[in-house]
Design a protein around this motif. Structure first.
Motif, short mmCIF file in Angstrom:
data_model
loop_
_atom_site.label_atom_id
_atom_site.label_comp_id
_atom_site.label_asym_id
_atom_site.label_seq_id
_atom_site.Cartn_x
_atom_site.Cartn_y
_atom_site.Cartn_z
N TRP A 17 34.26 -13.83 -38.87
CA TRP A 17 32.83 -13.87 -38.57
C TRP A 17 32.76 -14.60 -37.16
CZ3 TRP A 17 29.81 -10.83 -41.48
CH2 TRP A 17 28.39 -10.86 -41.20
N GLY A 18 33.46 -15.89 -37.08
CA GLY A 18 33.57 -16.66 -35.79
C GLY A 18 34.15 -16.00 -34.57
N THR A 19 34.96 -15.45 -35.02
CA THR A 19 35.81 -14.65 -33.93
C THR A 19 34.79 -13.28 -33.33
OG1 THR A 19 38.04 -14.90 -34.56
CG2 THR A 19 37.54 -13.13 -33.25
N LEU A 20 34.19 -12.62 -34.01
CA LEU A 20 33.31 -11.57 -33.76
C LEU A 20 31.97 -12.35 -33.02
CD1 LEU A 20 32.24 -8.73 -34.06
CD2 LEU A 20 30.97 -9.23 -36.00
N ALA A 21 31.55 -13.52 -33.23
CA ALA A 21 30.46 -14.16 -32.41
C ALA A 21 30.96 -14.23 -31.36
CB ALA A 21 29.85 -15.32 -33.21
N LEU A 22 32.23 -14.86 -31.03
CA LEU A 22 32.59 -15.17 -29.80
C LEU A 22 32.80 -13.82 -28.86
CD1 LEU A 22 35.44 -17.78 -30.31
CD2 LEU A 22 33.53 -18.26 -29.42
N ILE A 23 33.14 -12.70 -29.54
CA ILE A 23 33.31 -11.42 -28.80
C ILE A 23 31.88 -11.26 -28.36
CG2 ILE A 23 33.95 -9.07 -29.08
CD1 ILE A 23 36.35 -10.10 -30.87
N ASN A 24 31.03 -11.34 -29.23
CA ASN A 24 29.67 -10.78 -28.78
C ASN A 24 28.99 -11.59 -27.74
OD1 ASN A 24 29.60 -8.84 -30.82
ND2 ASN A 24 28.43 -9.96 -32.15
N ALA A 25 29.33 -12.80 -27.68
CA ALA A 25 28.94 -13.95 -26.49
C ALA A 25 29.56 -13.33 -25.20
CB ALA A 25 29.52 -15.39 -26.92
N ALA A 26 30.86 -12.76 -25.19
CA ALA A 26 31.23 -12.38 -24.08
C ALA A 26 30.72 -11.24 -23.85
CB ALA A 26 32.85 -12.42 -24.25
N LEU A 27 30.48 -10.25 -24.54
CA LEU A 27 29.93 -8.94 -24.21
C LEU A 27 28.53 -9.13 -23.72
CD1 LEU A 27 30.22 -5.89 -24.60
CD2 LEU A 27 29.36 -6.08 -27.07
N ALA A 28 27.74 -10.04 -24.38
CA ALA A 28 26.46 -10.30 -24.10
C ALA A 28 26.37 -10.82 -22.43
CB ALA A 28 25.79 -11.36 -24.73
N GLN A 29 27.43 -11.84 -22.11
CA GLN A 29 27.40 -12.29 -20.71
C GLN A 29 27.76 -11.11 -19.76
OE1 GLN A 29 29.98 -15.66 -21.13
NE2 GLN A 29 28.24 -17.12 -21.19
N GLY A 30 28.52 -10.27 -20.33
CA GLY A 30 28.83 -9.18 -19.41
C GLY A 30 27.66 -8.25 -19.09
N LYS A 31 26.56 -8.19 -20.06
CA LYS A 31 25.48 -7.42 -19.88
C LYS A 31 24.46 -8.32 -19.14
CE LYS A 31 26.31 -3.71 -22.83
NZ LYS A 31 25.49 -2.86 -23.74
N ASN A 32 24.86 -9.25 -18.54
CA ASN A 32 23.72 -10.33 -18.10
C ASN A 32 22.73 -10.71 -19.07
OD1 ASN A 32 25.08 -10.15 -15.47
ND2 ASN A 32 23.69 -8.27 -14.88
N ARG A 33 23.14 -10.83 -20.20
CA ARG A 33 22.34 -11.69 -21.46
C ARG A 33 22.67 -13.15 -21.79
NH1 ARG A 33 19.03 -7.78 -23.05
NH2 ARG A 33 19.36 -5.45 -22.62
N SER A 34 22.11 -13.74 -22.46
CA SER A 34 22.42 -15.07 -22.89
C SER A 34 23.52 -15.11 -23.84
CB SER A 34 21.34 -15.85 -23.40
OG SER A 34 21.78 -17.03 -23.98
N GLY A 35 24.64 -15.71 -23.51
CA GLY A 35 26.04 -15.78 -24.22
C GLY A 35 25.60 -16.56 -25.71
N LEU A 36 25.07 -17.83 -25.32
CA LEU A 36 24.85 -18.71 -26.41
C LEU A 36 23.75 -18.08 -27.36
CD1 LEU A 36 25.02 -21.58 -27.77
CD2 LEU A 36 23.20 -22.32 -26.24
N LEU A 37 22.60 -17.49 -26.78
CA LEU A 37 21.72 -16.85 -27.79
C LEU A 37 22.33 -15.69 -28.61
CD1 LEU A 37 19.03 -16.23 -28.72
CD2 LEU A 37 18.70 -14.74 -27.09
N TRP A 38 23.28 -14.90 -28.10
CA TRP A 38 23.86 -14.05 -28.81
C TRP A 38 24.96 -14.46 -29.64
CZ3 TRP A 38 22.45 -9.15 -30.07
CH2 TRP A 38 21.29 -8.76 -29.32
N PHE A 39 25.66 -15.41 -29.41
CA PHE A 39 26.75 -16.01 -30.37
C PHE A 39 25.98 -16.67 -31.61
CE2 PHE A 39 28.68 -19.99 -31.60
CZ PHE A 39 29.87 -19.78 -32.33
N LEU A 40 24.91 -17.24 -31.27
CA LEU A 40 24.02 -17.71 -32.58
C LEU A 40 23.45 -16.64 -33.46
CD1 LEU A 40 22.43 -20.80 -30.76
CD2 LEU A 40 24.38 -20.99 -32.40
N LEU A 41 22.99 -15.22 -32.85
CA LEU A 41 22.48 -14.46 -33.44
C LEU A 41 23.66 -13.62 -34.20
CD1 LEU A 41 19.99 -12.62 -30.87
CD2 LEU A 41 19.55 -13.77 -33.23
#
Length: 64
Positions: A17-41
């Motif tokens: 679950w934690g690894t998925l959250a890190l991957i999502n944070a990186a994916l979000a930053q690649g789409k110019n979105r907040s990595g921290l927000l998407w990590f927490l979500l």
């Protein structure tokens, strides 16, 4: 052997679950979105957050 689950029984689940959250944070930053927000979500929503993030379009960067 104990008949009750221990914290160690859930360790792989937490790691995944934690690894998925890190991957999502990186994916979000690649789409110019907040990595921290998407990590927490992602910690709360898990794979559902991944699906939403993949379907969202990339945010255009503001040019000044």
């Amino acid at each position: 052997m104990s008949q009750f689950p221990t914290w160690a029984d859930g360790a792989p689940w937490f790691a995944g679950w934690g690894t998925l959250a890190l991957i999502n944070a990186a994916l979000a930053q690649g789409k110019n979105r907040s990595g921290l927000l998407w990590f927490l979500l992602s910690l709360v929503l898990g794979p559902l957050a991944t699906l939403v993030l993949v379907l969202l379009p990339k945010v255009r960067s503001k040019m000044f």
